[in-house]
Design a protein around this motif. Structure first.
Motif, PDB file in Angstrom:
ATOM      1  N   GLN A  18      73.062  21.285  24.298  1.00 29.28           N
ATOM      2  CA  GLN A  18      73.442  19.721  23.710  1.00 29.28           C
ATOM      3  C   GLN A  18      74.442  20.286  22.601  1.00 29.28           C
ATOM      4  N   GLU A  20      77.557  17.909  20.204  1.00 30.16           N
ATOM      5  CA  GLU A  20      77.637  16.762  19.830  1.00 30.16           C
ATOM      6  C   GLU A  20      78.754  17.112  18.791  1.00 30.16           C
ATOM      7  N   GLN A  21      80.021  16.014  18.057  1.00 33.89           N
ATOM      8  CA  GLN A  21      80.928  16.878  16.635  1.00 33.89           C
ATOM      9  C   GLN A  21      80.108  15.405  15.700  1.00 33.89           C
ATOM     10  N   VAL A  22      79.898  16.353  14.828  1.00 34.68           N
ATOM     11  CA  VAL A  22      79.567  15.311  13.759  1.00 34.68           C
ATOM     12  C   VAL A  22      79.873  15.830  12.613  1.00 34.68           C
ATOM     13  N   ASP A  46      64.580  15.652  20.125  1.00 32.55           N
ATOM     14  CA  ASP A  46      66.164  17.831  19.801  1.00 32.55           C
ATOM     15  C   ASP A  46      65.870  18.209  18.764  1.00 32.55           C
TER      16      ASP A  46
END
Length: 192
Positions: A18, A20-22, A46
């Motif tokens: 996965q 994700e933009q953090v 996760d």
């Protein structure tokens, strides 16, 4: 044959990669950076393995270099390939240790300000590159490479220089350092 990785936590589900933009913050600057991790389809856990942790660290380091006004790994790679140097030759020429350029180019570590300044000077001037080769006495870097990379037009192309300088000055990270002024020897009183 099932090639999916089993979840190391529950042992029943399979994990998928996965991204994700953090949001990250550094020195008052904020940016969304990719965060790589694996997630279990059974227990929902996760986690980041070694490969994901390395990608996350590199993305963060590249962004921090930009915030600090340092050359990024891509820019350092472009400089090294401009002069047809191997990473080992670059490390010998500029210093920093035998694997320094691999680490700089992969954004594993940030180069020092002094190293960054030296790289920028050489990037702007083929003459500085040749002078550094001479200073270091590097016979394995042939004169042909030094001549091939002699961007005579670049040295004379003031428009390109102006464009690069303007890009640096307009950067929110541009931080010109004040020049140190030294008193002339006439103004200095020497005490014995």
């Amino acid at each position: 044959m099932n090639t999916q990785e089993l979840c190391p936590l529950c042992g029943e589900g399979h994990v998928t990669l996965q991204v994700e933009q953090v949001e990250n913050e550094y020195k008052g600057q904020k940016a969304l950076l990719p965060q790589h991790f694996k997630q279990c389809n059974h227990c929902g856990s996760d986690f980041a393995g070694a490969a994901e942790a390395k990608l996350n660290k590199r993305a963060l380091m590249a962004w921090r270099k930009q915030v600090d006004g340092l050359l990024t790994g891509r820019e350092i790679t472009a400089l090294r390939t401009q002069y047809k140097l191997t990473q080992a030759q670059a490390a010998q020429l500029f210093g920093g240790g035998p694997v320094a350029f691999s680490k700089y180019e992969n954004d594993d570590v940030a180069q020092s300000e002094a190293m960054d300044t030296l790289l920028r000077v050489v990037r702007r001037s083929a003459e500085a590159f040749r002078a550094l080769l001479e200073e270091k006495g590097m016979p394995e870097v042939s004169a042909e490479v030094a001549q091939t990379n002699r961007p005579a037009l670049r040295l004379l192309d003031t428009n390109q220089y102006r464009i690069e300088r303007q890009r640096e000055e307009l950067s929110p990270h541009y931080n010109p350092r004040a020049f140190r002024t030294f008193k002339s020897t006439e103004d200095t009183v020497w005490k014995n």
